[in-house]
Design a protein around this motif. Structure first.
Motif, PDB file in Angstrom:
ATOM      1  N   MET A   1      36.280  34.401  34.751  1.00 33.05           N
ATOM      2  CA  MET A   1      37.647  34.357  35.238  1.00 33.05           C
ATOM      3  C   MET A   1      37.674  34.582  36.740  1.00 33.05           C
ATOM      4  N   GLY A   2      38.575  33.893  37.387  1.00 34.17           N
ATOM      5  CA  GLY A   2      38.712  34.068  38.820  1.00 34.17           C
ATOM      6  C   GLY A   2      40.168  34.170  39.238  1.00 34.17           C
ATOM      7  N   TRP A   3      40.380  34.759  40.387  1.00 31.34           N
ATOM      8  CA  TRP A   3      41.692  34.759  41.037  1.00 31.34           C
ATOM      9  C   TRP A   3      41.553  34.025  42.367  1.00 31.34           C
ATOM     10  N   PHE A   4      42.494  33.153  42.618  1.00 32.38           N
ATOM     11  CA  PHE A   4      42.552  32.398  43.856  1.00 32.38           C
ATOM     12  C   PHE A   4      43.948  32.547  44.435  1.00 32.38           C
ATOM     13  N   ARG A   5      44.105  32.201  45.697  1.00 30.79           N
ATOM     14  CA  ARG A   5      45.431  32.235  46.303  1.00 30.79           C
ATOM     15  C   ARG A   5      45.595  31.076  47.270  1.00 30.79           C
TER      16      ARG A   5
ATOM     17  N   TRP B   1      32.104  36.721  32.180  1.00 33.71           N
ATOM     18  CA  TRP B   1      32.735  36.725  30.866  1.00 33.71           C
ATOM     19  C   TRP B   1      32.733  38.104  30.218  1.00 33.71           C
ATOM     20  N   SER B   2      31.693  38.899  30.476  1.00 38.22           N
ATOM     21  CA  SER B   2      31.603  40.222  29.853  1.00 38.22           C
ATOM     22  C   SER B   2      32.223  41.315  30.704  1.00 38.22           C
ATOM     23  N   GLY B   3      32.570  40.984  31.929  1.00 35.64           N
ATOM     24  CA  GLY B   3      33.088  41.993  32.836  1.00 35.64           C
ATOM     25  C   GLY B   3      32.007  42.709  33.622  1.00 35.64           C
ATOM     26  N   GLY B   4      30.761  42.350  33.386  1.00 34.38           N
ATOM     27  CA  GLY B   4      29.670  43.069  34.020  1.00 34.38           C
ATOM     28  C   GLY B   4      29.373  42.659  35.449  1.00 34.38           C
ATOM     29  N   VAL B   5      29.868  41.503  35.823  1.00 36.50           N
ATOM     30  CA  VAL B   5      29.630  40.985  37.180  1.00 36.50           C
ATOM     31  C   VAL B   5      30.962  40.703  37.848  1.00 36.50           C
TER      32      VAL B   5
END
Length: 124
Positions: A34-38, A53-57
């Motif tokens: 998942m990513g956030w862009f603006r 995907w796992s939240g680890g990175v």
């Protein structure tokens, strides 16, 4: 298909905080990075933060490092962007995106699913 809906945007004074949410539905959210862009008016869409995907990175743009925190709760099919110490230059429409767990989190091209965006306005 993955459907993404952002929420939590608004108007805030410089130095304030906002927490954006990205609610996912459709295919299994935990299968995707998942990513956030603006995107600010007249500018190209830019990477803000990404999470595996796992939240680890996690990975952040230099402009937000130390101020923004990306996280996800796969049990709730929701991603988050906590934004602290906001600056007027953070004003933009913020988009969440989901993509296959491969390639660079920073690469806009890796993300095949996008939300409709939420406006963040920071006043000076």
């Amino acid at each position: 298909q993955v459907q993404l809906v952002e929420s939590g945007g608004g108007l805030v004074q410089a130095g304030g905080s906002l927490r954006l949410s990205c609610a996912a539905s459709g295919r299994t959210f935990s299968n995707y990075d998942m990513g956030w862009f603006r995107q600010a008016p007249g500018k190209e869409r830019e990477f803000v933060a990404g999470i595996g995907w796992s939240g680890g990175v996690t990975y952040y743009a230099d402009s937000v490092k130390g101020r923004f925190t990306i996280s996800r709760d796969n049990a709730k099919n929701t991603g988050y962007l906590q934004m602290n110490s906001l600056k007027p230059e953070d004003t933009a429409v913020y988009y969440c995106a989901a993509g296959a767990p491969m390639g660079s989190l920073r690469d806009l091209r890796k993300y095949g699913y996008w939300g409709q965006g939420t406006q963040v306005t920071v006043s000076s």
